[in-house]
Design a protein around this motif. Structure first.
Motif, PDB file in Angstrom:
ATOM      1  N   GLY A  13       7.247   4.560  -6.666  1.00 52.76           N
ATOM      2  CA  GLY A  13       5.815   4.520  -6.450  1.00 52.76           C
ATOM      3  C   GLY A  13       5.550   3.500  -5.350  1.00 52.76           C
ATOM      4  O   GLY A  13       6.289   2.517  -5.227  1.00 52.76           O
ATOM      5  N   ARG A  15       2.185   1.887  -4.394  1.00 55.07           N
ATOM      6  CA  ARG A  15       1.276   0.815  -4.833  1.00 55.07           C
ATOM      7  C   ARG A  15       1.775   0.182  -6.121  1.00 55.07           C
ATOM      8  O   ARG A  15       2.076   0.868  -7.083  1.00 55.07           O
ATOM      9  CB  ARG A  15      -0.128   1.365  -5.053  1.00 55.07           C
ATOM     10  CG  ARG A  15      -0.861   1.661  -3.772  1.00 55.07           C
ATOM     11  CD  ARG A  15      -2.229   2.211  -4.065  1.00 55.07           C
ATOM     12  NE  ARG A  15      -2.071   3.582  -4.557  1.00 55.07           N
ATOM     13  CZ  ARG A  15      -3.050   4.289  -5.085  1.00 55.07           C
ATOM     14  NH1 ARG A  15      -4.246   3.778  -5.217  1.00 55.07           N
ATOM     15  NH2 ARG A  15      -2.834   5.523  -5.481  1.00 55.07           N
ATOM     16  N   TRP A  48       9.255   6.670  -0.955  1.00 58.40           N
ATOM     17  CA  TRP A  48       8.110   6.252  -1.775  1.00 58.40           C
ATOM     18  C   TRP A  48       7.131   7.406  -1.907  1.00 58.40           C
ATOM     19  O   TRP A  48       7.072   8.291  -1.043  1.00 58.40           O
ATOM     20  CB  TRP A  48       7.426   5.004  -1.207  1.00 58.40           C
ATOM     21  CG  TRP A  48       6.891   5.100   0.194  1.00 58.40           C
ATOM     22  CD1 TRP A  48       7.489   4.642   1.331  1.00 58.40           C
ATOM     23  CD2 TRP A  48       5.647   5.674   0.614  1.00 58.40           C
ATOM     24  NE1 TRP A  48       6.700   4.898   2.425  1.00 58.40           N
ATOM     25  CE2 TRP A  48       5.564   5.521   2.015  1.00 58.40           C
ATOM     26  CE3 TRP A  48       4.590   6.299  -0.049  1.00 58.40           C
ATOM     27  CZ2 TRP A  48       4.470   5.980   2.762  1.00 58.40           C
ATOM     28  CZ3 TRP A  48       3.505   6.755   0.692  1.00 58.40           C
ATOM     29  CH2 TRP A  48       3.460   6.591   2.076  1.00 58.40           C
ATOM     30  N   ASP A  50       2.936   8.333  -3.202  1.00 60.02           N
ATOM     31  CA  ASP A  50       1.615   7.845  -3.583  1.00 60.02           C
ATOM     32  C   ASP A  50       0.607   8.962  -3.397  1.00 60.02           C
ATOM     33  O   ASP A  50       0.830   9.885  -2.614  1.00 60.02           O
ATOM     34  CB  ASP A  50       1.203   6.632  -2.737  1.00 60.02           C
ATOM     35  CG  ASP A  50       0.210   5.755  -3.482  1.00 60.02           C
ATOM     36  OD1 ASP A  50      -0.903   6.243  -3.783  1.00 60.02           O
ATOM     37  OD2 ASP A  50       0.552   4.602  -3.774  1.00 60.02           O
ATOM     38  N   GLY A  57      -1.436   5.451   2.981  1.00 63.93           N
ATOM     39  CA  GLY A  57      -0.061   5.241   2.543  1.00 63.93           C
ATOM     40  C   GLY A  57       0.776   4.589   3.626  1.00 63.93           C
ATOM     41  O   GLY A  57       1.518   3.635   3.370  1.00 63.93           O
ATOM     42  N   ALA A  72       2.661  10.734   1.063  1.00 62.09           N
ATOM     43  CA  ALA A  72       1.328  10.420   0.565  1.00 62.09           C
ATOM     44  C   ALA A  72       0.558  11.713   0.347  1.00 62.09           C
ATOM     45  O   ALA A  72       0.848  12.732   0.973  1.00 62.09           O
ATOM     46  CB  ALA A  72       0.595   9.520   1.550  1.00 62.09           C
ATOM     47  N   SER A 103       8.533   3.398 -11.175  1.00 58.81           N
ATOM     48  CA  SER A 103       7.106   3.174 -10.978  1.00 58.81           C
ATOM     49  C   SER A 103       6.517   2.484 -12.206  1.00 58.81           C
ATOM     50  O   SER A 103       7.124   2.483 -13.273  1.00 58.81           O
ATOM     51  CB  SER A 103       6.388   4.510 -10.761  1.00 58.81           C
ATOM     52  OG  SER A 103       4.997   4.337 -10.617  1.00 58.81           O
ATOM     53  N   ASP A 105       3.180   3.336 -12.693  1.00 58.23           N
ATOM     54  CA  ASP A 105       2.062   4.250 -12.877  1.00 58.23           C
ATOM     55  C   ASP A 105       2.429   5.311 -13.915  1.00 58.23           C
ATOM     56  O   ASP A 105       3.319   6.137 -13.664  1.00 58.23           O
ATOM     57  CB  ASP A 105       1.714   4.910 -11.541  1.00 58.23           C
ATOM     58  CG  ASP A 105       0.493   5.779 -11.618  1.00 58.23           C
ATOM     59  OD1 ASP A 105       0.351   6.564 -12.579  1.00 58.23           O
ATOM     60  OD2 ASP A 105      -0.334   5.694 -10.689  1.00 58.23           O
TER      61      ASP A 105
END
Length: 187
Positions: A13, A15, A48, A50, A57, A72, A103, A105
């Protein structure tokens, strides 16, 4: 049983996991650059993910190594597995076996579970610990430990395979997953 093959790919992830915002400026999270460098040295492809727009991103990811690709936006919102599968296709991954998602999230972790990946939850960047740096520092040690404990339980209740506090513990966690794979365990 023979050794498990090397990890196929590691997805992160963006963020909270790889990048945190401090005073409006992105900074790598503690351990992020070391974890990425170690995986690159082992020739494990990384990317990554997001749900931000591509420009948002890329702006956040500007503090990460140039070699690290990202994805992203997403046509199918998390927890659909599509974002993970698209990322693995972008990395030209030949198989799901040995693919890991890291992550904090819960929705992205559920996406990884739905995609058939090993999942590592990051307690310190999960919603239960979602505090600005100043707020986090102002909390008592006991309050921080309670928040981390709550986050750990919430992540395990999702069904993630491992939970660590932060990326500084990723090497040990991946070694544990490799051992589980050697014993024949599947995600």
């Amino acid at each position: 049983m023979q050794d498990a093959p090397a990890f196929t790919a590691v997805l992160f992830g963006l963020r909270g996991c790889l990048v945190q915002a401090a005073n409006g400026s992105p900074l790598p999270t503690p351990g992020a650059l070391d974890a990425l460098t170690g995986l690159r040295r082992q020739q494990v492809p990384c990317m990554w993910l997001d749900e931000l727009s591509a420009s948002q991103g890329e702006s956040l990811a500007s503090v990460l190594p140039d070699w690290l690709p990202g994805q992203a936006g997403n046509a199918s919102p998390w927890p659909a597995p599509n974002a993970c599968w698209h990322a693995l296709m972008s990395l030209q991954s030949q198989r799901l076996d040995g693919c890991v998602l890291v992550s904090g999230d819960p929705r992205l972790l559920q996406s990884g579970l739905n995609a058939g990946l090993w999942t590592v939850g990051l307690a310190a960047c999960s919603p239960a610990c979602n505090h600005t740096s100043g707020q986090w520092q102002a909390m008592s040690r006991e309050a921080r430990e309670r928040a981390r404990g709550k986050a750990t339980l919430e992540l395990f209740s999702l069904g993630v395979h491992s939970v660590i506090d932060h990326l500084e513990a990723l090497d040990t966690c991946l070694a544990d997953i490799a051992q589980r794979r050697r014993k024949g365990e599947k995600p």
